[in-house]
Design a protein around this motif. Structure first.
Motif, mmCIF file in Angstrom:
data_model
loop_
_atom_site.group_PDB
_atom_site.id
_atom_site.type_symbol
_atom_site.label_atom_id
_atom_site.label_comp_id
_atom_site.label_asym_id
_atom_site.label_seq_id
_atom_site.Cartn_x
_atom_site.Cartn_y
_atom_site.Cartn_z
ATOM 1 N N PHE A 165 -5.159 -6.827 6.070
ATOM 2 C CA PHE A 165 -4.256 -5.437 6.203
ATOM 3 C C PHE A 165 -3.362 -5.631 7.363
ATOM 4 O O PHE A 165 -3.588 -6.114 8.418
ATOM 5 C CB PHE A 165 -5.015 -4.278 6.449
ATOM 6 N N HIS A 166 -1.812 -5.474 7.047
ATOM 7 C CA HIS A 166 -0.819 -5.612 8.005
ATOM 8 C C HIS A 166 0.423 -4.684 7.983
ATOM 9 O O HIS A 166 0.572 -4.106 6.931
ATOM 10 C CB HIS A 166 -0.317 -7.151 8.058
ATOM 11 N N TYR A 167 1.168 -4.769 8.724
ATOM 12 C CA TYR A 167 2.142 -3.974 8.507
ATOM 13 C C TYR A 167 3.794 -4.767 8.792
ATOM 14 O O TYR A 167 3.581 -5.816 9.690
ATOM 15 C CB TYR A 167 2.530 -2.699 9.071
ATOM 16 N N HIS A 168 4.867 -4.445 8.328
ATOM 17 C CA HIS A 168 5.950 -4.967 8.653
ATOM 18 C C HIS A 168 6.960 -3.906 9.150
ATOM 19 O O HIS A 168 6.914 -2.713 8.617
ATOM 20 C CB HIS A 168 7.004 -5.659 7.464
ATOM 21 N N THR A 169 8.121 -4.196 10.079
ATOM 22 C CA THR A 169 9.011 -3.031 10.526
ATOM 23 C C THR A 169 10.578 -3.590 10.302
ATOM 24 O O THR A 169 10.834 -4.754 10.036
ATOM 25 C CB THR A 169 8.816 -2.894 12.047
ATOM 26 N N HIS A 170 11.448 -2.793 10.309
ATOM 27 C CA HIS A 170 12.704 -2.794 9.843
ATOM 28 C C HIS A 170 13.274 -3.585 11.079
ATOM 29 O O HIS A 170 14.527 -4.043 10.988
ATOM 30 C CB HIS A 170 13.421 -1.524 9.482
ATOM 31 N N HIS A 171 12.917 -3.615 12.170
ATOM 32 C CA HIS A 171 13.360 -4.218 13.499
ATOM 33 C C HIS A 171 13.607 -5.561 13.231
ATOM 34 O O HIS A 171 14.800 -6.282 13.885
ATOM 35 C CB HIS A 171 12.498 -4.107 14.580
ATOM 36 N N ASP A 172 12.828 -6.469 12.519
ATOM 37 C CA ASP A 172 13.088 -8.053 12.208
ATOM 38 C C ASP A 172 13.354 -8.144 10.696
ATOM 39 O O ASP A 172 13.033 -9.119 10.173
ATOM 40 C CB ASP A 172 12.097 -8.742 12.755
ATOM 41 N N ASP A 173 13.780 -7.122 10.045
ATOM 42 C CA ASP A 173 14.049 -7.151 8.386
ATOM 43 C C ASP A 173 12.688 -7.558 8.057
ATOM 44 O O ASP A 173 12.732 -8.324 6.740
ATOM 45 C CB ASP A 173 14.967 -8.204 8.202
ATOM 46 N N ILE A 221 0.683 -1.224 0.175
ATOM 47 C CA ILE A 221 -0.077 0.099 0.046
ATOM 48 C C ILE A 221 0.759 1.331 0.205
ATOM 49 O O ILE A 221 0.922 1.880 -0.720
ATOM 50 C CB ILE A 221 -1.129 -0.092 1.265
ATOM 51 N N PHE A 222 1.730 1.433 1.199
ATOM 52 C CA PHE A 222 2.768 2.536 0.990
ATOM 53 C C PHE A 222 3.843 2.058 2.116
ATOM 54 O O PHE A 222 3.470 1.228 2.911
ATOM 55 C CB PHE A 222 2.158 3.630 1.346
ATOM 56 N N HIS A 223 5.017 2.679 1.951
ATOM 57 C CA HIS A 223 6.029 2.508 2.949
ATOM 58 C C HIS A 223 6.488 3.702 3.321
ATOM 59 O O HIS A 223 6.290 4.779 2.978
ATOM 60 C CB HIS A 223 7.211 1.757 2.332
ATOM 61 N N ILE A 224 6.992 3.924 4.644
ATOM 62 C CA ILE A 224 7.680 5.158 5.437
ATOM 63 C C ILE A 224 9.199 4.944 5.319
ATOM 64 O O ILE A 224 9.648 3.738 5.883
ATOM 65 C CB ILE A 224 7.061 5.663 6.858
ATOM 66 N N LYS A 225 9.857 5.765 4.805
ATOM 67 C CA LYS A 225 11.476 5.616 4.548
ATOM 68 C C LYS A 225 12.122 6.626 5.405
ATOM 69 O O LYS A 225 11.622 7.938 5.413
ATOM 70 C CB LYS A 225 11.711 5.355 3.050
ATOM 71 N N ASP A 226 13.248 6.271 5.867
ATOM 72 C CA ASP A 226 14.151 7.280 6.391
ATOM 73 C C ASP A 226 14.944 7.790 5.287
ATOM 74 O O ASP A 226 15.780 6.785 4.879
ATOM 75 C CB ASP A 226 14.946 6.545 7.648
ATOM 76 N N GLU A 227 14.856 9.025 4.775
ATOM 77 C CA GLU A 227 15.620 9.391 3.803
ATOM 78 C C GLU A 227 17.302 9.594 4.182
ATOM 79 O O GLU A 227 18.149 9.495 3.165
ATOM 80 C CB GLU A 227 14.880 10.651 3.307
ATOM 81 N N LYS A 228 17.456 9.784 5.355
ATOM 82 C CA LYS A 228 18.770 9.728 5.729
ATOM 83 C C LYS A 228 19.690 8.114 5.597
ATOM 84 O O LYS A 228 20.624 8.587 5.284
ATOM 85 C CB LYS A 228 19.041 10.354 7.238
ATOM 86 N N THR A 229 18.949 7.487 6.033
ATOM 87 C CA THR A 229 19.550 5.893 5.876
ATOM 88 C C THR A 229 19.066 5.178 4.454
ATOM 89 O O THR A 229 19.897 4.343 4.304
ATOM 90 C CB THR A 229 19.127 5.068 6.962
ATOM 91 N N GLY A 230 18.111 5.779 3.707
ATOM 92 C CA GLY A 230 17.556 5.207 2.735
ATOM 93 C C GLY A 230 16.800 3.727 2.990
ATOM 94 O O GLY A 230 16.522 3.274 2.334
ATOM 95 N N GLU A 231 16.452 3.382 4.514
ATOM 96 C CA GLU A 231 15.647 2.444 4.869
ATOM 97 C C GLU A 231 14.494 2.494 5.085
ATOM 98 O O GLU A 231 14.106 3.365 5.680
ATOM 99 C CB GLU A 231 16.636 1.872 5.904
#
Length: 208
Positions: free
Chosen positions: A178-186, A147-157
């Motif tokens: 509907f669900h979401y994933h986080t960078h904490h567990d890749d 649907i959409f992602h939120i990215k940290d532009e400083k890290t590109g992640e």
């Protein structure tokens, strides 16, 4: 010096000098009165200092509260803008064939959960870093879950990814999960936001 002696010396000096010489100031001053005056002045000064310190503390506390309120207000504004983006991108992803059937349930049940999660993301970053968190502008088409992602532009992640998956439990028809994933567990864990029932028939592709 006894008070009677002090008064006698004042009179004697005035008589002998015909009033031309003023008695010493030390004889004219009431030491007890002077002490009281000194104590009063000291008390008033201390009181003034206390009031000044209290006023400074109150002003500092007021500025701190105002600063915290401004910070919270800025975070809320950021969250509101991202939620607005989330709604627009979700409706864009649903397309003209899916949107009319599920948009009300999405707004009532899914979007509030998305808002809560975005609020949690906002609390994890200093205010000055929120401006570096960018939302993706294009949902995934076809059968893509994005649907959409939120990215940290400083890290590109990507900080967090919001997805929707088509599920087909046995004999139940199709559901949109509907669900979401986080960078904490890749991005491995599915964090559930809720599901909306579609129908028995296969849903059309996204953005169709």
């Amino acid at each position: 010096m006894p008070k009677w002696l002090q008064k006698s010396l004042v009179v004697l000096i005035s008589v002998l000098t015909f009033g031309l010489v003023a008695p010493p100031q030390s004889l004219l001053i009431d030491k007890a009165g002077a002490q009281k005056t000194l104590e009063r002045d000291t008390y008033e000064q201390n009181s003034a200092d206390t009031v000044s310190i209290a006023l400074v503390d109150e002003l500092q506390e007021g500025l701190l509260i105002e600063s915290e309120e401004n910070l919270q207000s800025n975070r809320q504004k950021w969250v509101q803008l991202r939620v607005k983006d989330a709604k627009e991108l979700s409706f864009q992803k649903f397309g003209e064939r899916i949107k009319p059937k599920i948009e009300n349930e999405f707004e009532d049940f899914i979007l509030p959960n998305i808002e809560k999660v975005i609020g949690i993301v906002a609390e994890q970053y200093p205010e000055e870093d929120l401006v570096h968190l960018a939302i993706s502008e294009e949902p995934g088409k076809g059968k893509s879950e994005k649907i959409f992602h939120i990215k940290d532009e400083k890290t590109g992640e990507d900080v967090i990814r919001f997805h929707v998956r088509r599920d087909q439990p046995p004999h139940e028809g199709y559901w949109f999960n509907f669900h979401y994933h986080t960078h904490h567990d890749d991005y491995q864990t599915h964090h559930d936001l809720g599901s909306i029932y579609w129908a028995k028939n296969t849903p059309p592709n996204w953005m169709s």
